[in-house]
Write a protein that holds these residues in place. Structure first.
Motif, PDB file in Angstrom:
ATOM      1  N   LEU A   7      -4.292  12.217  -2.556  1.00  0.00           N
ATOM      2  CA  LEU A   7      -3.789  10.844  -2.534  1.00  0.00           C
ATOM      3  C   LEU A   7      -2.877  10.610  -3.722  1.00  0.00           C
ATOM      4  O   LEU A   7      -3.274  10.793  -4.870  1.00  0.00           O
ATOM      5  CB  LEU A   7      -4.942   9.841  -2.584  1.00  0.00           C
ATOM      6  N   LYS A   8      -1.669  10.224  -3.415  1.00  0.00           N
ATOM      7  CA  LYS A   8      -0.709   9.865  -4.468  1.00  0.00           C
ATOM      8  C   LYS A   8      -0.306   8.425  -4.194  1.00  0.00           C
ATOM      9  O   LYS A   8       0.403   8.126  -3.240  1.00  0.00           O
ATOM     10  CB  LYS A   8       0.513  10.788  -4.413  1.00  0.00           C
ATOM     11  N   LEU A   9      -0.773   7.537  -5.019  1.00  0.00           N
ATOM     12  CA  LEU A   9      -0.515   6.119  -4.823  1.00  0.00           C
ATOM     13  C   LEU A   9       0.817   5.706  -5.436  1.00  0.00           C
ATOM     14  O   LEU A   9       1.348   6.384  -6.312  1.00  0.00           O
ATOM     15  CB  LEU A   9      -1.647   5.301  -5.447  1.00  0.00           C
ATOM     16  N   VAL A  11       3.293   3.819  -7.839  1.00  0.00           N
ATOM     17  CA  VAL A  11       3.114   3.555  -9.266  1.00  0.00           C
ATOM     18  C   VAL A  11       2.673   2.120  -9.544  1.00  0.00           C
ATOM     19  O   VAL A  11       2.055   1.851 -10.575  1.00  0.00           O
ATOM     20  CB  VAL A  11       4.394   3.879 -10.071  1.00  0.00           C
ATOM     21  N   ALA A  12       2.974   1.199  -8.629  1.00  0.00           N
ATOM     22  CA  ALA A  12       2.587  -0.200  -8.836  1.00  0.00           C
ATOM     23  C   ALA A  12       1.156  -0.488  -8.373  1.00  0.00           C
ATOM     24  O   ALA A  12       0.647  -1.580  -8.607  1.00  0.00           O
ATOM     25  CB  ALA A  12       3.548  -1.130  -8.096  1.00  0.00           C
ATOM     26  N   THR A  13       0.501   0.484  -7.755  1.00  0.00           N
ATOM     27  CA  THR A  13      -0.877   0.289  -7.309  1.00  0.00           C
ATOM     28  C   THR A  13      -1.791   0.260  -8.529  1.00  0.00           C
ATOM     29  O   THR A  13      -1.710   1.143  -9.383  1.00  0.00           O
ATOM     30  CB  THR A  13      -1.308   1.431  -6.361  1.00  0.00           C
ATOM     31  N   PRO A  14      -2.652  -0.740  -8.616  1.00  0.00           N
ATOM     32  CA  PRO A  14      -3.537  -0.842  -9.779  1.00  0.00           C
ATOM     33  C   PRO A  14      -4.437   0.388  -9.929  1.00  0.00           C
ATOM     34  O   PRO A  14      -4.946   0.920  -8.939  1.00  0.00           O
ATOM     35  CB  PRO A  14      -4.391  -2.082  -9.478  1.00  0.00           C
ATOM     36  N   GLN A  15      -4.584   0.844 -11.171  1.00  0.00           N
ATOM     37  CA  GLN A  15      -5.482   1.963 -11.452  1.00  0.00           C
ATOM     38  C   GLN A  15      -6.898   1.581 -11.039  1.00  0.00           C
ATOM     39  O   GLN A  15      -7.317   0.448 -11.174  1.00  0.00           O
ATOM     40  CB  GLN A  15      -5.471   2.304 -12.950  1.00  0.00           C
ATOM     41  N   ILE A  27     -11.491  14.785  -1.519  1.00  0.00           N
ATOM     42  CA  ILE A  27     -10.394  13.877  -1.823  1.00  0.00           C
ATOM     43  C   ILE A  27     -10.023  14.038  -3.294  1.00  0.00           C
ATOM     44  O   ILE A  27     -10.883  14.022  -4.164  1.00  0.00           O
ATOM     45  CB  ILE A  27     -10.765  12.404  -1.542  1.00  0.00           C
ATOM     46  N   TYR A  28      -8.737  14.207  -3.539  1.00  0.00           N
ATOM     47  CA  TYR A  28      -8.251  14.299  -4.904  1.00  0.00           C
ATOM     48  C   TYR A  28      -7.231  13.187  -5.094  1.00  0.00           C
ATOM     49  O   TYR A  28      -6.216  13.131  -4.382  1.00  0.00           O
ATOM     50  CB  TYR A  28      -7.604  15.664  -5.176  1.00  0.00           C
ATOM     51  N   VAL A  29      -7.502  12.292  -6.026  1.00  0.00           N
ATOM     52  CA  VAL A  29      -6.582  11.204  -6.334  1.00  0.00           C
ATOM     53  C   VAL A  29      -5.676  11.671  -7.468  1.00  0.00           C
ATOM     54  O   VAL A  29      -6.133  11.911  -8.586  1.00  0.00           O
ATOM     55  CB  VAL A  29      -7.333   9.906  -6.728  1.00  0.00           C
ATOM     56  N   MET A  30      -4.398  11.827  -7.153  1.00  0.00           N
ATOM     57  CA  MET A  30      -3.434  12.288  -8.151  1.00  0.00           C
ATOM     58  C   MET A  30      -3.143  11.176  -9.151  1.00  0.00           C
ATOM     59  O   MET A  30      -3.096  10.006  -8.786  1.00  0.00           O
ATOM     60  CB  MET A  30      -2.144  12.731  -7.463  1.00  0.00           C
ATOM     61  N   GLN A  31      -2.938  11.559 -10.364  1.00  0.00           N
ATOM     62  CA  GLN A  31      -2.582  10.609 -11.406  1.00  0.00           C
ATOM     63  C   GLN A  31      -1.112  10.202 -11.235  1.00  0.00           C
ATOM     64  O   GLN A  31      -0.313  10.940 -10.663  1.00  0.00           O
ATOM     65  CB  GLN A  31      -2.802  11.215 -12.791  1.00  0.00           C
ATOM     66  N   ASP A  35       3.288  15.184 -10.376  1.00  0.00           N
ATOM     67  CA  ASP A  35       4.440  15.301  -9.488  1.00  0.00           C
ATOM     68  C   ASP A  35       3.989  15.725  -8.094  1.00  0.00           C
ATOM     69  O   ASP A  35       3.565  16.858  -7.885  1.00  0.00           O
ATOM     70  CB  ASP A  35       5.425  16.319 -10.051  1.00  0.00           C
ATOM     71  N   ALA A  36       4.103  14.824  -7.137  1.00  0.00           N
ATOM     72  CA  ALA A  36       3.711  15.125  -5.762  1.00  0.00           C
ATOM     73  C   ALA A  36       4.677  16.117  -5.118  1.00  0.00           C
ATOM     74  O   ALA A  36       4.280  16.925  -4.274  1.00  0.00           O
ATOM     75  CB  ALA A  36       3.649  13.844  -4.939  1.00  0.00           C
TER      76      ALA A  36
END
Length: 142
Positions: A7-9, A11-15, A27-31, A35-36
């Motif tokens: 998951l690459k959200l 940049v405006a999605t709240p942490q 599931i791996y949530v990318m920081q 770089d996706a």
């Protein structure tokens, strides 16, 4: 299912919006800093809304699944789209999370392969990975 969901959200999605997903093994949530694009060739498909990554992913000729969950709000609250959304999609467009799952499980990938190739030809003049060579030739010709 022997599958990893990256998951690459935006940049405006709240942490922390997906804090529950962080504890799931598949599931791996990318920081935001990761770089996706560097991992796209290693993936087997893309789930996206209307992000520009859908155009870049066409170069890989792999399945794209669309989930524009907030499309109406996006169209009314933003600058809109450069192109009519329906003309730029080359995969199933889901209206709910369960429809996304159904799309992933459906065996209709070949249905959209021709559409992907058509879109790729309309958005990219070259797909041969020789862009650097062409740039060097242009510079030498100056």
């Amino acid at each position: 299912e022997n599958t990893l969901l990256l998951l690459k959200l935006h940049v405006a999605t709240p942490q922390g919006v997906l804090h529950q997903a962080a504890n799931l093994s598949h599931i791996y949530v990318m920081q935001a800093t990761e770089d996706a694009y560097s991992i796209l060739p290693l993936t087997s498909g893309l789930i996206t809304d209307y992000s520009s990554i859908m155009f870049d992913y066409l170069l890989l000729d792999k399945p794209i699944y669309y989930y524009p969950f907030d499309r109406k709000e996006y169209e009314s609250d933003s600058r809109g789209f450069y192109y009519a959304y329906e003309t730029c999609t080359a995969g199933r467009c889901s209206r709910s999370p369960m429809e996304v799952v159904d799309s992933l499980l459906a065996d209709d990938e070949q249905t959209y392969a021709v559409k992907r190739r058509t879109l790729r030809k309309s958005f990219f003049a070259y797909t041969d990975a020789l862009a650097s060579d062409r740039i060097i030739q242009k510079i030498k010709a100056l």
